[in-house]
Design a protein around this motif. Structure first.
Motif, PDB file in Angstrom:
ATOM      1  N   THR A 146      46.288   9.569 -74.384  1.00  0.00           N
ATOM      2  CA  THR A 146      47.210  10.429 -73.637  1.00  0.00           C
ATOM      3  C   THR A 146      48.469  10.794 -74.417  1.00  0.00           C
ATOM      4  OG1 THR A 146      46.400   9.499 -71.560  1.00  0.00           O
ATOM      5  CG2 THR A 146      48.465  10.711 -71.467  1.00  0.00           C
ATOM      6  N   PRO A 147      49.123   9.846 -75.111  1.00  0.00           N
ATOM      7  CA  PRO A 147      50.313  10.245 -75.884  1.00  0.00           C
ATOM      8  C   PRO A 147      50.060  11.376 -76.870  1.00  0.00           C
ATOM      9  CG  PRO A 147      50.228   7.860 -75.689  1.00  0.00           C
ATOM     10  CD  PRO A 147      48.928   8.386 -75.124  1.00  0.00           C
ATOM     11  N   VAL A 148      48.912  11.340 -77.551  1.00  0.00           N
ATOM     12  CA  VAL A 148      48.581  12.433 -78.488  1.00  0.00           C
ATOM     13  C   VAL A 148      48.449  13.746 -77.737  1.00  0.00           C
ATOM     14  CG1 VAL A 148      46.877  13.288 -80.139  1.00  0.00           C
ATOM     15  CG2 VAL A 148      47.416  10.849 -80.067  1.00  0.00           C
ATOM     16  N   LEU A 149      47.765  13.700 -76.604  1.00  0.00           N
ATOM     17  CA  LEU A 149      47.580  14.901 -75.784  1.00  0.00           C
ATOM     18  C   LEU A 149      48.924  15.442 -75.304  1.00  0.00           C
ATOM     19  CD1 LEU A 149      45.831  16.888 -74.158  1.00  0.00           C
ATOM     20  CD2 LEU A 149      45.626  15.137 -72.383  1.00  0.00           C
ATOM     21  N   LEU A 150      49.798  14.565 -74.812  1.00  0.00           N
ATOM     22  CA  LEU A 150      51.096  14.998 -74.289  1.00  0.00           C
ATOM     23  C   LEU A 150      51.990  15.580 -75.387  1.00  0.00           C
ATOM     24  CD1 LEU A 150      51.935  12.152 -71.739  1.00  0.00           C
ATOM     25  CD2 LEU A 150      51.475  14.546 -71.216  1.00  0.00           C
ATOM     26  N   ILE A 151      51.991  14.946 -76.543  1.00  0.00           N
ATOM     27  CA  ILE A 151      52.799  15.449 -77.666  1.00  0.00           C
ATOM     28  C   ILE A 151      52.366  16.867 -78.040  1.00  0.00           C
ATOM     29  CG2 ILE A 151      53.281  15.172 -80.142  1.00  0.00           C
ATOM     30  CD1 ILE A 151      53.176  12.103 -79.646  1.00  0.00           C
ATOM     31  N   ALA A 152      51.057  17.068 -78.149  1.00  0.00           N
ATOM     32  CA  ALA A 152      50.540  18.398 -78.501  1.00  0.00           C
ATOM     33  C   ALA A 152      50.903  19.430 -77.432  1.00  0.00           C
ATOM     34  CB  ALA A 152      49.025  18.329 -78.683  1.00  0.00           C
ATOM     35  N   LEU A 153      50.797  19.041 -76.171  1.00  0.00           N
ATOM     36  CA  LEU A 153      51.126  19.954 -75.080  1.00  0.00           C
ATOM     37  C   LEU A 153      52.598  20.335 -75.082  1.00  0.00           C
ATOM     38  CD1 LEU A 153      48.999  18.382 -72.198  1.00  0.00           C
ATOM     39  CD2 LEU A 153      48.807  20.731 -73.012  1.00  0.00           C
ATOM     40  N   PHE A 154      53.457  19.338 -75.274  1.00  0.00           N
ATOM     41  CA  PHE A 154      54.897  19.612 -75.218  1.00  0.00           C
ATOM     42  C   PHE A 154      55.394  20.381 -76.448  1.00  0.00           C
ATOM     43  CE2 PHE A 154      55.108  16.038 -72.023  1.00  0.00           C
ATOM     44  CZ  PHE A 154      55.428  16.882 -70.952  1.00  0.00           C
ATOM     45  N   LEU A 156      53.612  22.816 -77.813  1.00  0.00           N
ATOM     46  CA  LEU A 156      53.251  24.182 -77.431  1.00  0.00           C
ATOM     47  C   LEU A 156      54.205  24.735 -76.365  1.00  0.00           C
ATOM     48  CD1 LEU A 156      51.264  26.585 -77.499  1.00  0.00           C
ATOM     49  CD2 LEU A 156      49.909  25.390 -75.771  1.00  0.00           C
ATOM     50  N   ILE A 157      54.423  23.950 -75.302  1.00  0.00           N
ATOM     51  CA  ILE A 157      55.284  24.405 -74.204  1.00  0.00           C
ATOM     52  C   ILE A 157      56.728  24.566 -74.679  1.00  0.00           C
ATOM     53  CG2 ILE A 157      56.262  23.738 -71.965  1.00  0.00           C
ATOM     54  CD1 ILE A 157      53.534  22.356 -71.406  1.00  0.00           C
ATOM     55  N   GLY A 158      57.210  23.601 -75.484  1.00  0.00           N
ATOM     56  CA  GLY A 158      58.576  23.661 -75.990  1.00  0.00           C
ATOM     57  C   GLY A 158      58.826  24.900 -76.822  1.00  0.00           C
ATOM     58  N   LYS A 159      57.872  25.239 -77.668  1.00  0.00           N
ATOM     59  CA  LYS A 159      57.980  26.433 -78.503  1.00  0.00           C
ATOM     60  C   LYS A 159      58.059  27.692 -77.634  1.00  0.00           C
ATOM     61  CE  LYS A 159      57.669  29.136 -82.164  1.00  0.00           C
ATOM     62  NZ  LYS A 159      58.814  29.357 -83.060  1.00  0.00           N
ATOM     63  N   GLY A 160      57.228  27.706 -76.569  1.00  0.00           N
ATOM     64  CA  GLY A 160      57.204  28.860 -75.674  1.00  0.00           C
ATOM     65  C   GLY A 160      58.483  29.023 -74.874  1.00  0.00           C
ATOM     66  N   ILE A 161      59.132  27.900 -74.547  1.00  0.00           N
ATOM     67  CA  ILE A 161      60.396  27.961 -73.806  1.00  0.00           C
ATOM     68  C   ILE A 161      61.541  28.406 -74.716  1.00  0.00           C
ATOM     69  CG2 ILE A 161      62.136  26.566 -72.599  1.00  0.00           C
ATOM     70  CD1 ILE A 161      59.810  24.888 -71.480  1.00  0.00           C
ATOM     71  N   LEU A 162      61.570  27.863 -75.931  1.00  0.00           N
ATOM     72  CA  LEU A 162      62.638  28.184 -76.882  1.00  0.00           C
ATOM     73  C   LEU A 162      62.510  29.595 -77.449  1.00  0.00           C
ATOM     74  CD1 LEU A 162      62.829  24.781 -78.806  1.00  0.00           C
ATOM     75  CD2 LEU A 162      64.451  25.640 -77.118  1.00  0.00           C
ATOM     76  N   THR A 256      40.426  32.101 -70.893  1.00  0.00           N
ATOM     77  CA  THR A 256      40.347  31.431 -72.194  1.00  0.00           C
ATOM     78  C   THR A 256      41.008  32.275 -73.277  1.00  0.00           C
ATOM     79  OG1 THR A 256      38.263  30.390 -71.551  1.00  0.00           O
ATOM     80  CG2 THR A 256      38.794  30.398 -73.880  1.00  0.00           C
ATOM     81  N   THR A 257      40.719  33.584 -73.276  1.00  0.00           N
ATOM     82  CA  THR A 257      41.326  34.492 -74.249  1.00  0.00           C
ATOM     83  C   THR A 257      42.841  34.483 -74.140  1.00  0.00           C
ATOM     84  OG1 THR A 257      39.377  35.924 -74.196  1.00  0.00           O
ATOM     85  CG2 THR A 257      41.425  36.890 -75.028  1.00  0.00           C
ATOM     86  N   LEU A 258      43.344  34.455 -72.911  1.00  0.00           N
ATOM     87  CA  LEU A 258      44.791  34.437 -72.677  1.00  0.00           C
ATOM     88  C   LEU A 258      45.432  33.228 -73.341  1.00  0.00           C
ATOM     89  CD1 LEU A 258      47.302  35.580 -71.168  1.00  0.00           C
ATOM     90  CD2 LEU A 258      46.662  34.090 -69.258  1.00  0.00           C
ATOM     91  N   LEU A 259      44.847  32.058 -73.125  1.00  0.00           N
ATOM     92  CA  LEU A 259      45.406  30.828 -73.696  1.00  0.00           C
ATOM     93  C   LEU A 259      45.365  30.854 -75.223  1.00  0.00           C
ATOM     94  CD1 LEU A 259      46.552  27.980 -73.229  1.00  0.00           C
ATOM     95  CD2 LEU A 259      44.193  27.151 -73.130  1.00  0.00           C
ATOM     96  N   VAL A 260      44.253  31.299 -75.769  1.00  0.00           N
ATOM     97  CA  VAL A 260      44.108  31.382 -77.234  1.00  0.00           C
ATOM     98  C   VAL A 260      45.150  32.329 -77.826  1.00  0.00           C
ATOM     99  CG1 VAL A 260      42.610  32.165 -79.105  1.00  0.00           C
ATOM    100  CG2 VAL A 260      41.662  30.765 -77.262  1.00  0.00           C
ATOM    101  N   ASN A 261      45.337  33.483 -77.187  1.00  0.00           N
ATOM    102  CA  ASN A 261      46.293  34.467 -77.691  1.00  0.00           C
ATOM    103  C   ASN A 261      47.732  33.971 -77.598  1.00  0.00           C
ATOM    104  OD1 ASN A 261      44.189  36.149 -78.260  1.00  0.00           O
ATOM    105  ND2 ASN A 261      44.507  37.530 -76.544  1.00  0.00           N
ATOM    106  N   ILE A 262      48.046  33.241 -76.534  1.00  0.00           N
ATOM    107  CA  ILE A 262      49.397  32.695 -76.378  1.00  0.00           C
ATOM    108  C   ILE A 262      49.706  31.722 -77.512  1.00  0.00           C
ATOM    109  CG2 ILE A 262      50.842  31.144 -74.984  1.00  0.00           C
ATOM    110  CD1 ILE A 262      49.629  32.436 -72.492  1.00  0.00           C
ATOM    111  N   THR A 263      48.783  30.816 -77.790  1.00  0.00           N
ATOM    112  CA  THR A 263      49.018  29.819 -78.848  1.00  0.00           C
ATOM    113  C   THR A 263      49.105  30.489 -80.221  1.00  0.00           C
ATOM    114  OG1 THR A 263      46.617  29.395 -78.955  1.00  0.00           O
ATOM    115  CG2 THR A 263      47.927  27.909 -77.607  1.00  0.00           C
ATOM    116  N   ASN A 264      48.284  31.497 -80.434  1.00  0.00           N
ATOM    117  CA  ASN A 264      48.333  32.210 -81.722  1.00  0.00           C
ATOM    118  C   ASN A 264      49.652  32.961 -81.898  1.00  0.00           C
ATOM    119  OD1 ASN A 264      45.837  31.341 -82.576  1.00  0.00           O
ATOM    120  ND2 ASN A 264      44.741  33.121 -81.802  1.00  0.00           N
ATOM    121  N   GLN A 265      50.134  33.592 -80.823  1.00  0.00           N
ATOM    122  CA  GLN A 265      51.382  34.344 -80.898  1.00  0.00           C
ATOM    123  C   GLN A 265      52.589  33.424 -81.087  1.00  0.00           C
ATOM    124  OE1 GLN A 265      50.099  37.143 -77.414  1.00  0.00           O
ATOM    125  NE2 GLN A 265      51.833  38.133 -78.396  1.00  0.00           N
TER     126      GLN A 265
END
Length: 428
Positions: A146-154, A156-162, A256-265
């Motif tokens: 779980t820690p690895v999963l949470l770190i990766a998620l945050f 991604l989310i942190g980058k999107g917020i900033l 799925t395409t939406l999520l992939v495109n968000i992470t790529n952008q």
């Protein structure tokens, strides 16, 4: 101090069991279709998904077992419902889907030459190693995966917020947002697994030396709250990421395409790698948790005539074979079965959550049978056989056409069913 640490570790593990790759794609889509009203839509989603999970775990923990909830509608009915549900959550549908999803979203985009059969063997080989000792499963997930999963998620989310990708599109119809989120949350069907998950959590606390049943039930509820907070934060963050691309994509975009495109952008090629890590760990933690839950359940159902370790091996081998059907095929098989089961489970969990009001087993039986009939008719209608009656029922447009029949069924059941024929063994 030790008790709080145990609650956090098992709460983390519980978060990962419920946070599968399917859940990863729902929130961004909600945000993308809601724009500046994403918070309203997300609130509906959280109530229908996370709210139902917490209610289910609370009801099962207090009842002592899932059979203590669904068995209120009759022992045979409850057992049949539970067995079918565990088979669906286990080797027939959900567990194989974790491997298929990991291959299609994590492995194949980065390593297209990898053979899917070989990957499925490796995936379930790792699942087998991590699952073979039942008392260690929640610790392995909670402390390490779980820690690895949470770190990766945050990340991604942190980058999107900033650094938001774009502006949030203004809301045009705010009244429909909440109901849309509610429907999306309902469609995750996460609460189906709450019975087996609760049993695994309680087993984990017992293994840590907590013997008092009331204390174990209380610790289980507290761990579920930790998981609930984690799910709210992650789902909320992902919904916001979706909202930042609401001017770019409309409701026709693939989730799925939406999520992939968000992470790529947000992160370029690094985003693709990060998404692969997120999906892989989300699927692996779910596979490990559900394999252990399913094996433990059938060991108990057979009075330990079939050993947990043997069941784990059987589940992993069978799931490895089924996973090669692919995600789309597995989902097409799963959807009708889960659509029949889920409303019945929700009705029984909601009634059990208010057991001081619903005191008679005959009420549970009437409500469950009425809900089952409507759910079966709904699935038959979806397969192309026109059953216009179900579309005249209240809340049909939201997918809740079973609510009024459940209420009427409960009233009728109270009047016509004999109460003494449904008394449960308290030790069941």
């Amino acid at each position: 101090m030790k008790k709080n640490l145990d609650i956090i570790i098992i709460g983390f593990a519980l978060f990962s069991v419920f946070f599968g790759a399917g859940n990863l794609i729902f929130p961004p889509y909600i945000g993308a279709t809601s724009g500046s009203g994403w918070l309203i839509s997300f609130l509906g989603f959280a109530i229908a998904d996370i709210g139902m999970i917490l209610l289910s775990i609370n009801a099962v923990a207090k009842a002592g077992s899932y059979q203590g909830v669904v068995g209120r509608a009759g022992k045979k009915f409850g057992l049949t419902l539970e067995v079918i549900m565990m088979l669906c959550l286990g080797p027939i549908l959900v567990i194989p889907r974790t491997s298929a999803t990991t291959f299609e979203m994590s492995i194949n985009p980065l390593f297209p030459s990898v053979n899917p059969v070989i990957f499925s063997i490796l995936f379930f080989g790792l699942t087998l190693v991590l699952t073979i000792r039942p008392t260690k499963v929640m610790d392995i997930i909670g402390k390490f995966l779980t820690p690895v999963l949470l770190i990766a998620l945050f990340v991604l989310i942190g980058k999107g917020i900033l650094s938001p990708i774009g502006k949030l599109i203004p809301v045009t119809d705010p009244q429909s947002l909440f109901s849309t989120g509610l429907t999306q949350g309902y469609q995750t069907m996460d609460a189906l697994g709450s019975g087996g998950v609760t049993a695994l959590i309680m087993t984990s606390f017992l293994a840590k030396g907590y013997k008092n049943k009331k204390e174990v039930a209380s610790l289980t509820v507290k761990a579920s709250l930790v998981a609930g907070i984690g799910l709210v934060l992650v789902y909320g963050g992902l919904a916001y990421l979706g909202a930042t691309v609401s001017t770019i994509y409309d409701a026709n975009v693939s989730q799925t395409t939406l999520l992939v495109n968000i992470t790529n952008q947000l992160l370029g090629h690094t985003g693709s790698v990060l998404l692969s890590i997120i999906v892989a760990f989300a699927c692996l933690t779910t596979a490990v948790g559900l394999t252990s839950i399913t094996a433990k359940y059938f060991e108990d159902v057979t009075n330990k005539k079939i050993k947990y370790q043997h069941l784990v091996i059987l589940i992993c081998v069978f799931s490895s074979i089924v996973s090669n059907l692919g995600v789309d095929k597995i989902i097409s098989i799963a959807a009708p079965i889960l659509t029949v089961l889920y409303p019945v489970c929700i009705v029984l969990v909601l009634m059990a959550s208010f057991k001081n009001i619903f005191t008679k087993n005959s009420t549970y039986k009437g409500a469950a049978y009425a809900t089952l009939v409507i759910s079966i008719l709904t699935v038959i209608d979806s397969l192309g056989f026109n059953i216009s009656l179900i579309h005249t029922l209240p809340f049909d447009s939201l997918g809740f056409n079973w609510i009024v029949p459940a209420i009427l069924g409960g009233i009728i059941g109270t009047l016509i069913f004999k109460e003494d024929s449904l008394v449960l063994n308290k030790n069941a």
